[in-house]
Design an enzyme around this catalytic site. Sequence first.
Site, PDB file in Angstrom:
ATOM      1  N   ASN A 131      -4.607  21.400 -42.981  1.00  0.00           N
ATOM      2  CA  ASN A 131      -5.527  21.373 -41.839  1.00  0.00           C
ATOM      3  C   ASN A 131      -5.536  19.951 -41.283  1.00  0.00           C
ATOM      4  OD1 ASN A 131      -7.645  21.412 -40.053  1.00  0.00           O
ATOM      5  ND2 ASN A 131      -9.230  21.762 -41.598  1.00  0.00           N
ATOM      6  N   TRP A 132      -4.902  19.794 -40.129  1.00  0.00           N
ATOM      7  CA  TRP A 132      -4.789  18.446 -39.562  1.00  0.00           C
ATOM      8  C   TRP A 132      -6.078  18.003 -38.874  1.00  0.00           C
ATOM      9  CZ3 TRP A 132       0.750  18.556 -36.866  1.00  0.00           C
ATOM     10  CH2 TRP A 132       1.719  18.786 -37.847  1.00  0.00           C
ATOM     11  N   LYS A 133      -7.044  18.886 -38.722  1.00  0.00           N
ATOM     12  CA  LYS A 133      -8.308  18.556 -38.036  1.00  0.00           C
ATOM     13  C   LYS A 133      -7.992  17.949 -36.663  1.00  0.00           C
ATOM     14  CE  LYS A 133     -10.429  18.372 -42.523  1.00  0.00           C
ATOM     15  NZ  LYS A 133     -11.512  17.891 -43.366  1.00  0.00           N
ATOM     16  N   HIS A 190     -14.708  26.851 -40.865  1.00  0.00           N
ATOM     17  CA  HIS A 190     -14.495  25.595 -41.591  1.00  0.00           C
ATOM     18  C   HIS A 190     -15.817  24.819 -41.668  1.00  0.00           C
ATOM     19  CE1 HIS A 190     -13.296  21.504 -42.495  1.00  0.00           C
ATOM     20  NE2 HIS A 190     -12.280  22.070 -43.132  1.00  0.00           N
ATOM     21  N   GLU A 235     -16.640  21.889 -41.099  1.00  0.00           N
ATOM     22  CA  GLU A 235     -16.975  21.032 -39.943  1.00  0.00           C
ATOM     23  C   GLU A 235     -17.445  21.857 -38.750  1.00  0.00           C
ATOM     24  OE1 GLU A 235     -13.271  19.045 -40.345  1.00  0.00           O
ATOM     25  OE2 GLU A 235     -14.047  18.289 -42.246  1.00  0.00           O
ATOM     26  N   GLU A 251     -14.287  25.573 -50.077  1.00  0.00           N
ATOM     27  CA  GLU A 251     -14.267  24.127 -49.852  1.00  0.00           C
ATOM     28  C   GLU A 251     -15.691  23.590 -50.012  1.00  0.00           C
ATOM     29  OE1 GLU A 251     -10.761  22.789 -47.202  1.00  0.00           O
ATOM     30  OE2 GLU A 251     -12.305  23.541 -45.877  1.00  0.00           O
ATOM     31  N   GLY A 298     -13.190  15.191 -47.683  1.00  0.00           N
ATOM     32  CA  GLY A 298     -13.033  13.848 -47.114  1.00  0.00           C
ATOM     33  C   GLY A 298     -13.769  12.765 -47.885  1.00  0.00           C
ATOM     34  N   SER A 310     -10.542  17.123 -50.741  1.00  0.00           N
ATOM     35  CA  SER A 310      -9.919  15.928 -51.328  1.00  0.00           C
ATOM     36  C   SER A 310      -8.735  16.236 -52.249  1.00  0.00           C
ATOM     37  CB  SER A 310     -10.966  15.081 -52.060  1.00  0.00           C
ATOM     38  OG  SER A 310     -11.917  14.583 -51.137  1.00  0.00           O
ATOM     39  N   GLY A 366      -6.662  18.589 -46.286  1.00  0.00           N
ATOM     40  CA  GLY A 366      -6.989  17.845 -45.070  1.00  0.00           C
ATOM     41  C   GLY A 366      -6.192  16.551 -44.996  1.00  0.00           C
ATOM     42  N   GLY A 367      -6.836  15.445 -45.358  1.00  0.00           N
ATOM     43  CA  GLY A 367      -6.236  14.114 -45.215  1.00  0.00           C
ATOM     44  C   GLY A 367      -4.817  13.994 -45.750  1.00  0.00           C
TER      45      GLY A 367
END
Length: 250
Positions: free
Chosen positions: A9-11, A96, A98, A168, A174, A214, A235-236
């Site tokens: 997930n590149w957000k 998600h 966010e 999640e 994050g 993470s 993610g990151g």
Amino acid sequence: MRRKIIAGNWKMNKDHREGAALAKEIAAGLAAARTSCEIVLIPPFTTLPAVIDAIHGSAVKAGAQDLYFEDEGAFTGEISGRMLRALGCTHVLVGHSERRHVIGEGGADLSKKLRAALRNNLRPIFCVGELLGERESGRAFDVVTGQVRECCEGLEPEEFSRVVIAYEPVWAIGTGKTATTRDASDMHGIIRILLKELFGTAAADQTPILYGGSVKPESAADLLADVEIDGLLVGGASLKAESFLGIIPR
Ligand code: 13P
């Protein structure tokens, strides 16, 4: 055996040029290495066409980060499942953390989004997870099963069979704090018990339940070795080819 899924997930990162370059690097790395996992890249909307071009001819799939619950009409700023499918997406995130906690989406809309994804032949990756305070007060299982029940109850088992669940925990996203494999595995087990109740054993047994929060190359192998963890939502660490490829088992 459920096939493991690794999704990136590149957000809100990577414009279409950066995204094409990253997708090419990932596809090339996978072609050289081979994996039995299903790989899904989830870039922002405007980056999707370039990513879909870049992965053409590879086994890598593309997903979107959100969709609207109507298929077309006067909904300024929204993107429908029908449009995503036409573009070549196979997956879409729904709910998600966010979207839930930063943008403020609630269960009623997420239920409709889940159904819109299924109606348009997209595989929804339905995200659930508790806040830190909810875990600390011992309510994590109730919160997460409540989120699954709220949006998935009422689907036909055949429809539900195309849903992927992603657990999640919000406190792990994050933050550098990964849930322990044990905590993730316990939660996945609890979710699967609920799925059995709602959709029967066959549907529950074949539903992939991913972990996200993470995930790094150093933590991935241990998580993936657990029978309850059917893949990872990253993610990151999905924003660089080296770290994303480092998460994918060969
Ligand atoms: P991080 O891997 O950056 O914690 O993000 C997890 C996530 O939200 C994936 O959807």
